[in-house]
Every structure is written in C-alpha cells, then in structure tokens.
Design an enzyme around this catalytic site. Structure first.
Site: not given
Length: 396
Positions: A201, A354
């Site tokens: 998530c 990232c």
C-alpha cells in the site's frame, strides 16, 4: 466450529451483564439472533487483532463497541501523518506515538468495560504461539505476506479461526480460514509472490475508505462466529471492487496436498517466514543489488553540486512523481521499463531511484542484464533524499 461454539457457550453461562451494559448493548439484546445469550457469548469471547492500522482500526472500534470481552492488539509501529487518511483509530495528536498506545487510548474511550491487552512487538515465529494461544479468534489485519503466512500457520497449529482481510488501491478481499471446516490461507495461496512483484500500500496506494469496508466485514465475521449465527466466509473468498461497487464470492476448497492442513502435512512447527517470502535484507545478495551498485544521497548531491553530468532515472509511478522529485530527474515507471529501456543511453552513467530503493534495485538488475554497465541504485530512494538532503520536500 462446534468446539468453539460449545466452549463460548459454556463460558457464557458464568457471565452476567450489568444494568449499564444492558443499556449499552440494548440494540443487540432486542435482536432475536443475538439476544441476551449472544451478548453474553460476546462478553465471554477473546479476539486478537494483528495490526492497529487500516484494517485494525475498524476492527478494534466495532469489536470494542460490540462488547467482545477481551481484545488483544499486536503492533510495533508508530503513527505517521500518512496513516491518518485511513487509520481512523488515530488522530493528528497521535502522530509520533506508538500505534498501540494511540489505539488503546481510543478503544478504552469507546468502551472501558473491555479487557484490553497490548503487545508492542513484531509478531514472529519466536513469539506468535505464546501470544495467540489464549485467544478464541485471530484476526489478520497485516499488510505483508510474511506475517500472513505466519498468522495462518499459527492458527492451523492452534486450531483457531483466522479471519482474513487484505486491501490494495480499490480492491479488497476477506475470508475465514479454519481447517478442518474449510481451507487455510496456504490452500488459496500455496506460495508467496516473488519479492517486490506485488506493490505494498505504501508503494501502490489504497483508497482511504477501503479498509473501513473490509475491516467491518472482518468484524462482522468475527461476531457471527462468536454468537454462532449465519454462514461465515469459510470456504469462500469475498472480493470487493470499490470502483465497480461489486461484491463477488468465490469458492475455495481445501487442498489435500496442503503442507500444513492437508492429509500429510509437512509443516508441523513455525518456520522462518521472512526467508520463505524472500523479504529483502534476509535473503542472500542477488543480482538485484550487485556489489558497488548503490550510491548514497550525499554522494549524489555532491556530484550534482559539482555540475557533473549525471542522469537520474526515477522509476516511480506518475502519481508519485507528481508529489515530489529530485531536480533534473527523468521519469520512466518500472512497469514500462522492459518496453522502453531502448530510449536510454547505454554509455551514460545513470542513477536510478524510487521511493525507498526496492523498485530501483529491480530496475538496476534489469538494466544490467540488458548491457547497461554504468547504472547505480540510489540507496534509500527519494525518502532518504527528503530526510537528509532536502527537508522541505513533501513525503508520502
């Protein structure tokens, strides 16, 4: 389910409700499916919640309000601003507090008559059996595969119902795993996905309302099991699609070859679940992180300040790139990399990043396999950059 039903029935015989409790639970007491007998069963029952986050929030709130007599809560994390969009147990004043402290304060305010027990620790193979043993039901509100397999195996070995839920973006799942009455989690998912294949998530996002829906379904299943009414989700996987606003139930059968609940089980004790799921930091070094492939944010900043011609490749998804970015970086989402790596200059040095370094490590490994020799991974990702270089940068 008969043994648990009988156990709670016997225990409920010695339970009574005070006048205040009769008033508190009056809307239950006038329901023929619950009544005084069902409310006494709820008071006699004990439930362990694994996690005080998105799913644990509605679970804790509604089970406490429903009058479950003893509620245990396992969590070792702290409240972060990014939790407040969905974890309704916590509020702005709780940021920085242990989630366990924040959750217990909120639950006691809702229903002080409940016995609450907190475990501020990570659930592991070393402590799970001892923590779970004394509870009637275990409810899985976790967000990682290692703990899901651990919870499953503990429940099978201890013969306890495992009320399962999971959430991602707009989709949720719920079921009840309880051999021998139905399958276990391993019957549905015999093996975990490769590390990093399924975004968390934190990486992929989740609709803030979604854990409320799935958590309430889990709480409903727990109450049904305790009072012995209705048809629990044993042998069924319920899928919720919030975008389409549909619920679909799929049959799930026991696997006779399941290694823990099958006819000839091979798993008879808890294992190393981090190793089983290939959690990063536990597995031996692989091509995903070649020696010398990392660069620190301090090193990158020094080189940028010197005016060096460094190509910074951001492999996060477009919504993440819109939130924050390292100056001069180029966006190319990791899922598109196999089709678009030909757009990149093989002869130019490349720093890949990232959010935290996991997806970029995969990108580095892929690019090296395609012949890119001058490619390095930014250690800690943009979160590390925001923490150590640009403290004004918004994080998520």
């Amino acid at each position: 389910m008969t043994s648990l039903f009988d156990l709670l029935g016997n225990r409920a015989e010695s339970v009574s409700l005070s006048p205040q409790e009769v008033q508190r639970y009056s809307r239950h007491l006038i329901m023929p499916e619950v009544g005084l007998a069902g409310q006494k069963r709820l008071k006699a029952a004990s439930v362990l919640l694994i996690g005080a986050g998105g799913l644990g929030s509605p679970l804790g709130l509604y089970l406490a309000a429903a009058g479950v007599g003893r509620i245990g809560l396992v969590d070792f994390d702290a409240v972060d601003f990014s939790n407040l969009q969905r974890q309704v147990l916590h509020d702005t004043a709780s940021v920085g507090k242990p989630k366990l402290t924040s959750a217990l304060e909120r639950l006691r305010a809702i229903n002080p008559d409940i016995k609450y027990e907190g475990y501020e620790t990570r659930l592991t193979s070393a402590n799970a059996m001892d923590i779970c043993r004394s509870y009637d039901l275990i409810i899985d509100g976790t967000d990682n595969f290692a703990t899901r397999y651990l919870v499953n195996d503990v429940c099978v070995l201890l013969k306890k119902p495992n009320v399962y839920g999971s959430i991602f973006r707009f989709d949720g799942q719920a079921s009840v795993f309880h051999p021998p009455y139905g399958p276990c989690y391993r019957c549905l998912y015999p093996n975990p996905p490769p590390p990093g294949e399924v975004p968390s998530c934190a990486e992929g996002g989740v609709l803030g309302i979604l854990p409320g829906v799935i958590g309430v379904i889990q709480a409903t299943e727990a109450v049904k099991i305790i009072i012995g009414k209705g048809e629990p989700l044993i042998g069924r996987l319920l899928h919720y699609d919030a975008l389409a606003m549909t619920f679909k139930a799929f049959k799930v059968r026991r696997n006779p070859k399941c290694p823990i609940c099958g006819e000839s089980p091979t798993i008879k004790t808890l294992i190393d679940y981090d190793q089983f799921c290939g959690v990063r930091g536990v597995e031996p070094p692989t091509a995903a992180a070649p020696a010398g492939a990392d660069i620190t944010v301090e090193e990158l900043k020094q080189r940028m300040d010197k005016g060096e011609r460094v190509f910074i490749l951001d492999v996060r998804n477009p919504p993440e790139f819109a939130i924050c970015r390292i100056p001069g970086s180029t966006e190319l989402p990791l899922p598109e990399l196999p089709q678009r790596f030909g757009e990149l200059d093989r002869d130019r040095e490349m720093i890949v990043h990232c959010k935290s370094g996991m997806r970029s490590a995969k990108a580095v490994a892929f690019l090296r396999d395609q012949g890119f020799a001058k490619v390095r991974n930014l250690k800690g990702g943009i979160l590390e950059w925001a923490s150590r270089i640009d403290k004004t940068m918004p994080t998520y």
